[in-house]
Motif scaffolding. Structure first.
Motif, short mmCIF file in Angstrom:
data_model
loop_
_atom_site.label_atom_id
_atom_site.label_comp_id
_atom_site.label_asym_id
_atom_site.label_seq_id
_atom_site.Cartn_x
_atom_site.Cartn_y
_atom_site.Cartn_z
N ALA A 201 39.07 50.30 37.30
CA ALA A 201 39.31 49.14 37.32
C ALA A 201 37.92 47.37 37.99
N PRO A 202 37.63 47.18 37.31
CA PRO A 202 37.00 45.99 38.87
C PRO A 202 37.26 45.59 40.21
N GLU A 203 35.78 46.19 40.79
CA GLU A 203 36.00 46.21 42.33
C GLU A 203 36.68 45.17 42.34
N GLY A 204 36.86 43.03 42.36
CA GLY A 204 36.70 42.60 42.71
C GLY A 204 38.63 42.49 42.44
N ASP A 205 39.02 43.21 41.45
CA ASP A 205 40.87 43.39 41.10
C ASP A 205 41.45 44.32 41.87
N LEU A 206 40.33 45.34 42.61
CA LEU A 206 40.24 46.25 43.65
C LEU A 206 41.04 45.85 45.16
N GLU A 207 39.71 44.84 45.10
CA GLU A 207 40.04 44.02 46.29
C GLU A 207 41.36 42.88 46.56
N ARG A 208 41.44 42.27 45.64
CA ARG A 208 42.30 41.09 45.80
C ARG A 208 43.78 42.42 46.13
N PHE A 209 44.10 43.73 45.38
CA PHE A 209 45.15 44.64 45.60
C PHE A 209 45.33 44.53 47.09
N HIS A 210 44.41 45.32 47.62
CA HIS A 210 44.35 45.46 49.44
C HIS A 210 44.38 44.13 49.91
N GLU A 211 44.23 43.34 49.30
CA GLU A 211 44.49 41.41 50.08
C GLU A 211 46.32 42.25 49.61
N PHE A 212 47.14 42.00 48.66
CA PHE A 212 47.81 41.39 48.64
C PHE A 212 48.80 42.86 49.39
N PHE A 213 48.35 44.16 49.42
CA PHE A 213 49.14 44.96 50.49
C PHE A 213 48.49 44.95 51.41
N GLY A 214 47.73 44.13 51.69
CA GLY A 214 47.80 44.28 53.09
C GLY A 214 48.34 42.79 53.93
N ILE A 248 45.62 48.36 37.73
CA ILE A 248 45.54 47.98 38.84
C ILE A 248 46.70 45.99 38.72
N HIS A 249 46.39 46.11 37.16
CA HIS A 249 46.85 44.68 37.69
C HIS A 249 48.13 44.94 37.91
N SER A 250 48.85 45.98 36.77
CA SER A 250 50.45 46.41 37.28
C SER A 250 50.55 46.19 38.70
N LEU A 251 49.63 47.40 39.48
CA LEU A 251 49.88 47.08 40.95
C LEU A 251 50.18 45.75 41.71
N LEU A 252 48.79 44.52 41.35
CA LEU A 252 49.06 43.77 41.49
C LEU A 252 50.14 42.55 41.22
N GLY A 253 50.41 42.50 40.17
CA GLY A 253 51.54 41.84 39.95
C GLY A 253 52.88 42.77 40.91
N THR A 254 52.84 43.41 40.92
CA THR A 254 54.19 44.31 41.75
C THR A 254 54.48 43.47 42.68
N PHE A 255 52.80 44.16 43.82
CA PHE A 255 53.23 43.74 45.26
C PHE A 255 52.79 41.54 44.99
N ARG A 256 52.68 41.13 43.69
CA ARG A 256 52.50 39.89 43.93
C ARG A 256 54.17 38.72 44.31
N LYS A 257 54.39 39.75 43.07
CA LYS A 257 56.22 39.20 43.60
C LYS A 257 57.32 39.83 45.02
N ALA A 258 56.64 40.87 44.91
CA ALA A 258 57.19 41.42 46.40
C ALA A 258 57.02 41.00 47.71
N ASN A 259 55.80 40.44 47.76
CA ASN A 259 55.03 39.57 48.77
C ASN A 259 55.78 37.52 48.45
N ALA A 260 56.41 37.93 47.55
CA ALA A 260 57.31 36.26 46.95
C ALA A 260 58.01 35.96 47.52
N LYS A 261 59.03 37.57 47.66
CA LYS A 261 60.52 37.72 48.02
C LYS A 261 60.36 37.92 49.90
#
Length: 280
Positions: A201-214, A248-261
């Motif tokens: 996956a592109p590095e930009g998407d990976l960094e977005r994931f790490h931000e969401f995970f943080g 990585i897009h699937s993980l981004l979607g999952t953590f986006r929803k988890a963070n919103a909740k």
């Protein structure tokens, strides 16, 4: 079936003529079975050949292969081409016209047994044959006793399948299937399996994931040093995994929803002066 020295010689010439056009075809071996006793094993070998991209089957003193018999029953789709086009040849013709590889389950322990030593494993044979630009024959022996020492001494190389020392002898059909599977890189351009090359996956998407995970770690109420450790563990894990863009897009979607909740839960807790969850 058909056979004869002239036909075996023609095969060798044809293989040489094709070498310039398609190196893969030039290395595609023929399969020879010496004095098979059971028609079903001949059919099994023909089927394995069909599975792994080989077409040229040669038989030395075979049993009768009836179209309504066991050989054709075991051959699967190989009954349509490999089996009916098999040539009946002599052992002498094979030795005279091909670079030969004999197969055996019984090997010599050291260089005092010249007929069966040194020997190659199927993987070693595959790598060796990549450099052989000559008509090649893989020679299998009889069901009960295989190739004898006199026959092996007339062949160029010996191959043996590593198996348990207590019972190293494989059924003839099994041995052929294992060996031809290992040689598939020489005989099959494409398989039914999809491309297995992983595009990271592109590095930009990976960094977005790490931000969401943080953000997720922070929302769970972990202490800062624990969050830092877990964030580093996740970075190392994904660094080894090389996730694809879809993953990585699937993980981004999952953590986006988890963070919103979690954010919504925190908002409600503040509004009603309730604890969100027990903290460490």
């Amino acid at each position: 079936m058909s056979g004869g020295a002239d036909e075996a010689g023609d095969d060798a010439v044809d293989a040489d003529d094709d070498a310039d056009a398609d190196p893969r075809t030039a290395r595609e071996p023929v399969v020879v079975v010496v004095e098979p006793e059971t028609p079903g094993n001949v059919g099994t070998i023909a089927r394995a050949m069909k599975n792994f991209g080989l077409t040229d089957l040669k038989l030395v003193d075979p049993p009768e292969l009836k179209e309504d018999g066991e050989a054709y029953g075991f051959a699967g789709h190989a009954r349509e081409d490999v089996l009916p086009n098999a040539d009946e040849v002599t052992f002498d013709e094979v030795v005279a016209n091909y670079h030969t590889v004999g197969t055996t389950a019984i090997t010599g322990e050291d260089d005092r047994s010249h007929e069966r030593f040194p020997f190659k494993t199927p993987v070693e044979l595959r790598e060796s044959l990549k450099t052989v630009d000559a008509p090649t024959a893989i020679v299998f022996g009889r069901e009960g006793r295989g190739l004898n020492n006199e026959e092996l001494s007339r062949l160029d190389e010996v191959c043996s399948i590593p198996a348990d020392d207590d019972y190293p002898v494989l059924n003839l059909g099994q041995a052929a299937t294992v060996l031809l599977y290992e040689l598939r890189e020489l005989t099959v351009e494409e398989t039914q399996l999809p491309d297995t090359e992983v595009t990271r996956a592109p590095e930009g998407d990976l960094e977005r994931f790490h931000e969401f995970f943080g953000e997720f770690l922070k929302a769970t109420g972990q202490r800062e040093h624990v969050r830092e450790k877990n964030a580093l563990l996740m970075r190392r894990l994904l660094g080894r995994a090389h996730p694809t863009e879809r993953e990585i897009h699937s993980l981004l979607g999952t953590f986006r929803k988890a963070n919103a909740k979690l954010e919504h839960a925190d908002h409600l807790a503040t509004k009603y002066d309730e604890p969100v969850y027990p903290r460490e």
